[in-house]
Design an enzyme around this catalytic site. Sequence first.
Site, PDB file in Angstrom:
ATOM      1  N   ARG A 136       0.839  -1.201   0.000  1.00 21.44           N
ATOM      2  CA  ARG A 136       0.000   0.000   0.000  1.00 21.44           C
ATOM      3  C   ARG A 136       0.867   1.241   0.000  1.00 21.44           C
ATOM      4  O   ARG A 136       0.975   1.932   1.000  1.00 21.44           O
ATOM      5  CB  ARG A 136      -0.882  -0.052   1.209  1.00 21.44           C
ATOM      6  CG  ARG A 136      -1.835  -1.173   1.007  1.00 21.44           C
ATOM      7  CD  ARG A 136      -2.760  -1.248   2.081  1.00 21.44           C
ATOM      8  NE  ARG A 136      -4.046  -1.591   1.546  1.00 21.44           N
ATOM      9  CZ  ARG A 136      -5.105  -1.696   2.275  1.00 21.44           C
ATOM     10  NH1 ARG A 136      -5.057  -1.441   3.550  1.00 21.44           N
ATOM     11  NH2 ARG A 136      -6.237  -2.050   1.744  1.00 21.44           N
TER      12      ARG A 136
ATOM     13  N   GLN B 129      -0.916   2.087  -6.021  1.00 18.59           N
ATOM     14  CA  GLN B 129      -2.383   2.196  -5.877  1.00 18.59           C
ATOM     15  C   GLN B 129      -3.121   1.711  -7.120  1.00 18.59           C
ATOM     16  O   GLN B 129      -4.156   1.066  -7.027  1.00 18.59           O
ATOM     17  CB  GLN B 129      -2.784   3.641  -5.590  1.00 18.59           C
ATOM     18  CG  GLN B 129      -2.859   3.915  -4.103  1.00 18.59           C
ATOM     19  CD  GLN B 129      -3.265   5.331  -3.790  1.00 18.59           C
ATOM     20  OE1 GLN B 129      -3.510   6.132  -4.684  1.00 18.59           O
ATOM     21  NE2 GLN B 129      -3.320   5.644  -2.509  1.00 18.59           N
TER      22      GLN B 129
ATOM     23  N   ASP C 151      -3.671  -2.006  -7.081  1.00 18.68           N
ATOM     24  CA  ASP C 151      -4.209  -2.556  -5.838  1.00 18.68           C
ATOM     25  C   ASP C 151      -5.576  -3.218  -6.072  1.00 18.68           C
ATOM     26  O   ASP C 151      -6.626  -2.580  -6.001  1.00 18.68           O
ATOM     27  CB  ASP C 151      -4.309  -1.413  -4.817  1.00 18.68           C
ATOM     28  CG  ASP C 151      -4.805  -1.875  -3.460  1.00 18.68           C
ATOM     29  OD1 ASP C 151      -5.205  -3.051  -3.342  1.00 18.68           O
ATOM     30  OD2 ASP C 151      -4.813  -1.057  -2.524  1.00 18.68           O
TER      31      ASP C 151
ATOM     32  N   SER D  17      -8.239  -3.377  -3.166  1.00 18.15           N
ATOM     33  CA  SER D  17      -9.077  -2.179  -3.045  1.00 18.15           C
ATOM     34  C   SER D  17     -10.089  -2.083  -4.176  1.00 18.15           C
ATOM     35  O   SER D  17     -11.249  -1.739  -3.938  1.00 18.15           O
ATOM     36  CB  SER D  17      -8.210  -0.908  -3.037  1.00 18.15           C
ATOM     37  OG  SER D  17      -7.437  -0.872  -1.879  1.00 18.15           O
TER      38      SER D  17
ATOM     39  N   TYR E 243      -3.445  -1.255   7.984  1.00 19.45           N
ATOM     40  CA  TYR E 243      -4.374  -2.326   8.353  1.00 19.45           C
ATOM     41  C   TYR E 243      -4.559  -2.342   9.864  1.00 19.45           C
ATOM     42  O   TYR E 243      -3.623  -2.095  10.627  1.00 19.45           O
ATOM     43  CB  TYR E 243      -3.816  -3.687   7.923  1.00 19.45           C
ATOM     44  CG  TYR E 243      -3.831  -3.937   6.437  1.00 19.45           C
ATOM     45  CD1 TYR E 243      -5.024  -4.072   5.746  1.00 19.45           C
ATOM     46  CD2 TYR E 243      -2.645  -4.065   5.720  1.00 19.45           C
ATOM     47  CE1 TYR E 243      -5.034  -4.321   4.390  1.00 19.45           C
ATOM     48  CE2 TYR E 243      -2.642  -4.316   4.359  1.00 19.45           C
ATOM     49  CZ  TYR E 243      -3.841  -4.447   3.702  1.00 19.45           C
ATOM     50  OH  TYR E 243      -3.859  -4.703   2.367  1.00 19.45           O
TER      51      TYR E 243
HETATM   52  P1  NAD Z   1      -9.406  -4.229   5.626  1.00 20.50           P
HETATM   53  O1  NAD Z   1     -10.141  -4.868   4.482  1.00 20.50           O
HETATM   54  O2  NAD Z   1      -8.162  -4.851   6.132  1.00 20.50           O
HETATM   55  O3  NAD Z   1     -10.431  -4.114   6.871  1.00 20.50           O
HETATM   56  C1  NAD Z   1     -11.686  -3.464   6.760  1.00 20.50           C
HETATM   57  C2  NAD Z   1     -11.882  -2.562   7.949  1.00 20.50           C
HETATM   58  O4  NAD Z   1     -12.175  -3.357   9.104  1.00 20.50           O
HETATM   59  C3  NAD Z   1     -10.688  -1.707   8.336  1.00 20.50           C
HETATM   60  O5  NAD Z   1     -11.059  -0.344   8.289  1.00 20.50           O
HETATM   61  C4  NAD Z   1     -10.341  -2.170   9.752  1.00 20.50           C
HETATM   62  O6  NAD Z   1      -9.870  -1.099  10.573  1.00 20.50           O
HETATM   63  C5  NAD Z   1     -11.685  -2.658  10.230  1.00 20.50           C
HETATM   64  N1  NAD Z   1     -11.657  -3.547  11.401  1.00 20.50           N
HETATM   65  C6  NAD Z   1     -10.749  -4.509  11.745  1.00 20.50           C
HETATM   66  N2  NAD Z   1     -11.106  -5.094  12.908  1.00 20.50           N
HETATM   67  C7  NAD Z   1     -12.279  -4.513  13.302  1.00 20.50           C
HETATM   68  C8  NAD Z   1     -13.155  -4.690  14.419  1.00 20.50           C
HETATM   69  N3  NAD Z   1     -12.907  -5.598  15.386  1.00 20.50           N
HETATM   70  N4  NAD Z   1     -14.250  -3.902  14.493  1.00 20.50           N
HETATM   71  C9  NAD Z   1     -14.524  -2.974  13.544  1.00 20.50           C
HETATM   72  N5  NAD Z   1     -13.740  -2.761  12.476  1.00 20.50           N
HETATM   73  C10 NAD Z   1     -12.623  -3.511  12.353  1.00 20.50           C
HETATM   74  O7  NAD Z   1      -9.118  -2.700   5.340  1.00 20.50           O
HETATM   75  P2  NAD Z   1      -9.002  -1.930   3.959  1.00 20.50           P
HETATM   76  O8  NAD Z   1     -10.339  -1.697   3.396  1.00 20.50           O
HETATM   77  O9  NAD Z   1      -8.081  -2.680   3.119  1.00 20.50           O
HETATM   78  O10 NAD Z   1      -8.391  -0.507   4.384  1.00 20.50           O
HETATM   79  C11 NAD Z   1      -7.655  -0.240   5.564  1.00 20.50           C
HETATM   80  C12 NAD Z   1      -7.049   1.172   5.436  1.00 20.50           C
HETATM   81  O11 NAD Z   1      -6.023   1.219   4.452  1.00 20.50           O
HETATM   82  C13 NAD Z   1      -8.062   2.230   5.021  1.00 20.50           C
HETATM   83  O12 NAD Z   1      -7.799   3.390   5.736  1.00 20.50           O
HETATM   84  C14 NAD Z   1      -7.770   2.446   3.576  1.00 20.50           C
HETATM   85  O13 NAD Z   1      -8.182   3.723   3.115  1.00 20.50           O
HETATM   86  C15 NAD Z   1      -6.268   2.281   3.545  1.00 20.50           C
HETATM   87  N6  NAD Z   1      -5.779   1.938   2.187  1.00 20.50           N
HETATM   88  C16 NAD Z   1      -4.626   2.520   1.737  1.00 20.50           C
HETATM   89  C17 NAD Z   1      -4.146   2.200   0.460  1.00 20.50           C
HETATM   90  C18 NAD Z   1      -2.895   2.837  -0.083  1.00 20.50           C
HETATM   91  O14 NAD Z   1      -2.368   3.688   0.543  1.00 20.50           O
HETATM   92  N7  NAD Z   1      -2.419   2.403  -1.243  1.00 20.50           N
HETATM   93  C19 NAD Z   1      -4.819   1.283  -0.329  1.00 20.50           C
HETATM   94  C20 NAD Z   1      -5.971   0.679   0.178  1.00 20.50           C
HETATM   95  C21 NAD Z   1      -6.448   1.027   1.452  1.00 20.50           C
END
Ligand code: NAD
Length: 375
Positions: A121, A126, A129, A132, A227
């Site tokens: 990430r 991006q 990815d 996402s 994460y």
């Molecule tokens: P993910 O699929 O790993 O998890 C989904 C969500 O579940 C996350 O927001 C996590 O905090 C939440 N979660 C975990 N345990 C939980 C619990 N017990 N109760 C409630 N919620 C819980 O996450 P994701 O969708 O892949 O994204 C995580 C972060 O990374 C986001 O902020 C996203 O914007 C960011 N992101 C960054 C990039 C990048 O920089 N290239 C790319 C994709 C996502």
Amino acid sequence: MQIFFPKENEFESRVSVLPETVNKLVELGIDVEVEASIGKTLHISDDLYASLGASISKDRDSSLSSSDVICRINKPEKEEIRLIKKNSIHISFLDPFNEIELVEEFARSNISAISMELIPRIARAQKMDALSSQANLGGYAAVIEASSCLSKSFPMMMTAAGTISPSKVFIIGVGVAGLQAIATAKRLGARVEAFDTRPEVEEQVKSLGARFVQIDIGETEQTEQGYAKELSKEQIKMQREGMKKVCAQSDVVITTAQVFGRPAPRIVTMEMIEAMKPGSVIIDMAVSNGGNVDGSISDEHVIHNGVTIVGLSNLPGKVAFDASLVYGNNLFNLLEEYWDAENKELNFDLSDEILSGCVVTHDGDIVNAMVKDRI
Ligand code: NAD
């Protein structure tokens, strides 16, 4: 250099490459071969692929054993790995932390396997990815599925025959999928609440017009890549207690919570489900990864005490055309990034930050530190 796109398995509605992406690869100077009827689920004919420069393969095994790069969505069957040409590159989702045998087979067969889940990430990656790109469409599809299972309308309606109140939607986990689920439910007119263990998402939730549910579970941590880390037993208990009331008042609960490389956290318990109103709907977006919801079963609608619990393992497949388009773009961007136009080959440099993150096996070895660690 020849790239082969095999047809996906019978359960998959998505397609790893659309004709327009074939065209872009051909323009780079790559020979593209697709398996006959690859686009069948999307009603795309072989002729259209052929008209944009693809060769159509009627012999899958022979194409697997002659191609330099193989691209697809789902992980291969173990038996198929043995057919693939040595020193070639295989790109797909791989679930490498759970599919240790597959990873070992790739290493034994001397194939460089890229796991799309492990694209790092960082800003430069991006556009590649796929986690996402698919989670985003999955979040949208989860809301559409919930609305079709619910016997209420999402928006408020004031009619001569009476006022219909808006449905209440509760989204648990506000990552990529959760944010899209919030935005979609809001657009449909629902009253939306959301919760995540990462407190910094509160602002994002509010900016979409939803309410952030405050549950004090103490300090939480996240990895460098953003994460969430696993909660302690005590924190899980506090979270469940805080959520029981919100779930009981909701018409729809959508859970998207994941912890990278670990089974999904169990968040919605039987006790919480039994406190919900009959007719309510729960969508467990983490069902393939262990599930966030007690009683959810992959690809089934389970009804418990009048509450429908939906566990769909392939939500992006509900919007298969768009999911295929963006997945194909992710693959194209990855290939283009490393394409050496002069020598007509991929510049496979494992010291590159993206490749060192997502290449799992190379030169007969398991080379990915995180996967090695797990083994
Ligand atoms: P993910 O699929 O790993 O998890 C989904 C969500 O579940 C996350 O927001 C996590 O905090 C939440 N979660 C975990 N345990 C939980 C619990 N017990 N109760 C409630 N919620 C819980 O996450 P994701 O969708 O892949 O994204 C995580 C972060 O990374 C986001 O902020 C996203 O914007 C960011 N992101 C960054 C990039 C990048 O920089 N290239 C790319 C994709 C996502």
